[in-house]
Design a protein around this motif. Structure first.
Motif, PDB file in Angstrom:
ATOM      1  N   ARG A 132       0.836  -1.192   0.000  1.00  0.00           N
ATOM      2  CA  ARG A 132       0.000   0.000   0.000  1.00  0.00           C
ATOM      3  C   ARG A 132       0.873   1.245   0.000  1.00  0.00           C
ATOM      4  O   ARG A 132       1.906   1.287   0.647  1.00  0.00           O
ATOM      5  N   VAL A 133       0.417   2.265  -0.733  1.00  0.00           N
ATOM      6  CA  VAL A 133       1.107   3.557  -0.733  1.00  0.00           C
ATOM      7  C   VAL A 133       0.078   4.633  -0.405  1.00  0.00           C
ATOM      8  O   VAL A 133      -1.120   4.405  -0.485  1.00  0.00           O
ATOM      9  N   GLY A 134       0.564   5.792  -0.004  1.00  0.00           N
ATOM     10  CA  GLY A 134      -0.342   6.878   0.346  1.00  0.00           C
ATOM     11  C   GLY A 134      -0.080   7.375   1.753  1.00  0.00           C
ATOM     12  O   GLY A 134       0.723   6.814   2.500  1.00  0.00           O
ATOM     13  N   LYS A 135      -0.785   8.440   2.137  1.00  0.00           N
ATOM     14  CA  LYS A 135      -0.574   9.062   3.449  1.00  0.00           C
ATOM     15  C   LYS A 135      -0.864   8.121   4.607  1.00  0.00           C
ATOM     16  O   LYS A 135      -0.109   8.043   5.555  1.00  0.00           O
ATOM     17  N   GLY A 136      -1.981   7.428   4.530  1.00  0.00           N
ATOM     18  CA  GLY A 136      -2.383   6.561   5.642  1.00  0.00           C
ATOM     19  C   GLY A 136      -1.380   5.459   5.907  1.00  0.00           C
ATOM     20  O   GLY A 136      -0.989   5.215   7.057  1.00  0.00           O
ATOM     21  N   SER A 137      -0.948   4.791   4.854  1.00  0.00           N
ATOM     22  CA  SER A 137       0.014   3.702   5.043  1.00  0.00           C
ATOM     23  C   SER A 137       1.383   4.247   5.463  1.00  0.00           C
ATOM     24  O   SER A 137       2.098   3.612   6.241  1.00  0.00           O
ATOM     25  N   ALA A 138       1.761   5.440   4.971  1.00  0.00           N
ATOM     26  CA  ALA A 138       3.027   6.049   5.369  1.00  0.00           C
ATOM     27  C   ALA A 138       3.023   6.401   6.852  1.00  0.00           C
ATOM     28  O   ALA A 138       4.005   6.174   7.556  1.00  0.00           O
ATOM     29  N   ARG A 139       1.911   6.933   7.334  1.00  0.00           N
ATOM     30  CA  ARG A 139       1.810   7.251   8.770  1.00  0.00           C
ATOM     31  C   ARG A 139       1.871   5.994   9.617  1.00  0.00           C
ATOM     32  O   ARG A 139       2.511   5.974  10.673  1.00  0.00           O
ATOM     33  N   ALA A 140       1.233   4.936   9.160  1.00  0.00           N
ATOM     34  CA  ALA A 140       1.269   3.664   9.888  1.00  0.00           C
ATOM     35  C   ALA A 140       2.705   3.130   9.945  1.00  0.00           C
ATOM     36  O   ALA A 140       3.140   2.626  10.991  1.00  0.00           O
ATOM     37  N   LEU A 141       3.435   3.245   8.851  1.00  0.00           N
ATOM     38  CA  LEU A 141       4.835   2.809   8.831  1.00  0.00           C
ATOM     39  C   LEU A 141       5.667   3.597   9.838  1.00  0.00           C
ATOM     40  O   LEU A 141       6.465   3.021  10.578  1.00  0.00           O
TER      41      LEU A 141
END
Length: 194
Positions: free
Chosen positions: A14-23
């Motif tokens: 997954r890419v995008g803001k939500g997945s980046a914040r989770a990472l």
């Protein structure tokens, strides 16, 4: 010669803001590997490891081997983003390289033998014009720095790029014989000579 290091990474589905914040909450940061006529590869790397490499110096001139789920990929960091408030890494872009890949990199200039310079001994001041030199080199021969020897530099001398010994196979990107540094007289050295 370029230093190398290894990083462990995992592919991101997954890419995008939500997945980046989770990472980032997990202590990882999103990154992308580009180049070599292949599709971009979205990965996640350990934030602390990359942050330490970033602040160790020479981040954009050190070739890395990233093991993405066990598969090694030789890369060079091309760009990174920092959080403007917390100064933490937010994202890194890497480019795929081979030993023969030609790259344009900014290499820092290192000045040696300042204590032996007749001009600096007499109170002269070293004026650095170029802190970095843009070179075209192969990925396996990226120098850590370009060395400028000040042993014979006297007041009034200018050190041009033509006087600097470049690593084998390296070429300067900028045209002309530009000045890297000069030794100028200070008011203290002028009054001492009077």
């Amino acid at each position: 010669m370029a230093q190398t290091y290894e990083l462990e990474a995992s592919a991101r589905e997954r890419v995008g803001k939500g997945s980046a914040r989770a990472l980032r909450r997990e202590g990882k940061i999103p990154a992308v590997i580009y180049g070599d006529k292949q599709a971009p590869l979205s990965i996640a790397v350990n934030a602390k490891e990359v942050f330490l490499k970033l602040h160790a110096g020479g981040f954009k001139t050190n070739v890395a081997t990233i093991k993405v789920d066990g598969t090694p990929i030789k890369v060079l960091p091309r760009d990174y983003q920092l959080d403007p408030v917390r100064d933490t890494l937010v994202h890194v872009d890497f480019i795929r390289v081979t030993d023969s890949t030609k790259l344009t990199v900014n290499v820092p200039v290192q000045f040696i033998n300042q204590e032996l310079s007749p001009g600096l001994k007499r109170g002269g001041v070293l004026n650095v014009v170029a802190h970095e030199v843009k070179l075209t080199v192969t990925a396996n021969a990226i120098p850590q720095h370009v060395v400028v020897d000040l042993q014979t530099a006297d007041i009034g001398d200018s050190i041009h790029i033509s006087a600097v010994k470049l690593p084998e196979g390296a070429t300067v990107v900028e045209q002309g014989d530009f000045t890297i540094a000069s030794v100028t007289g200070s008011s203290a050295s002028q009054s001492a000579g009077a």
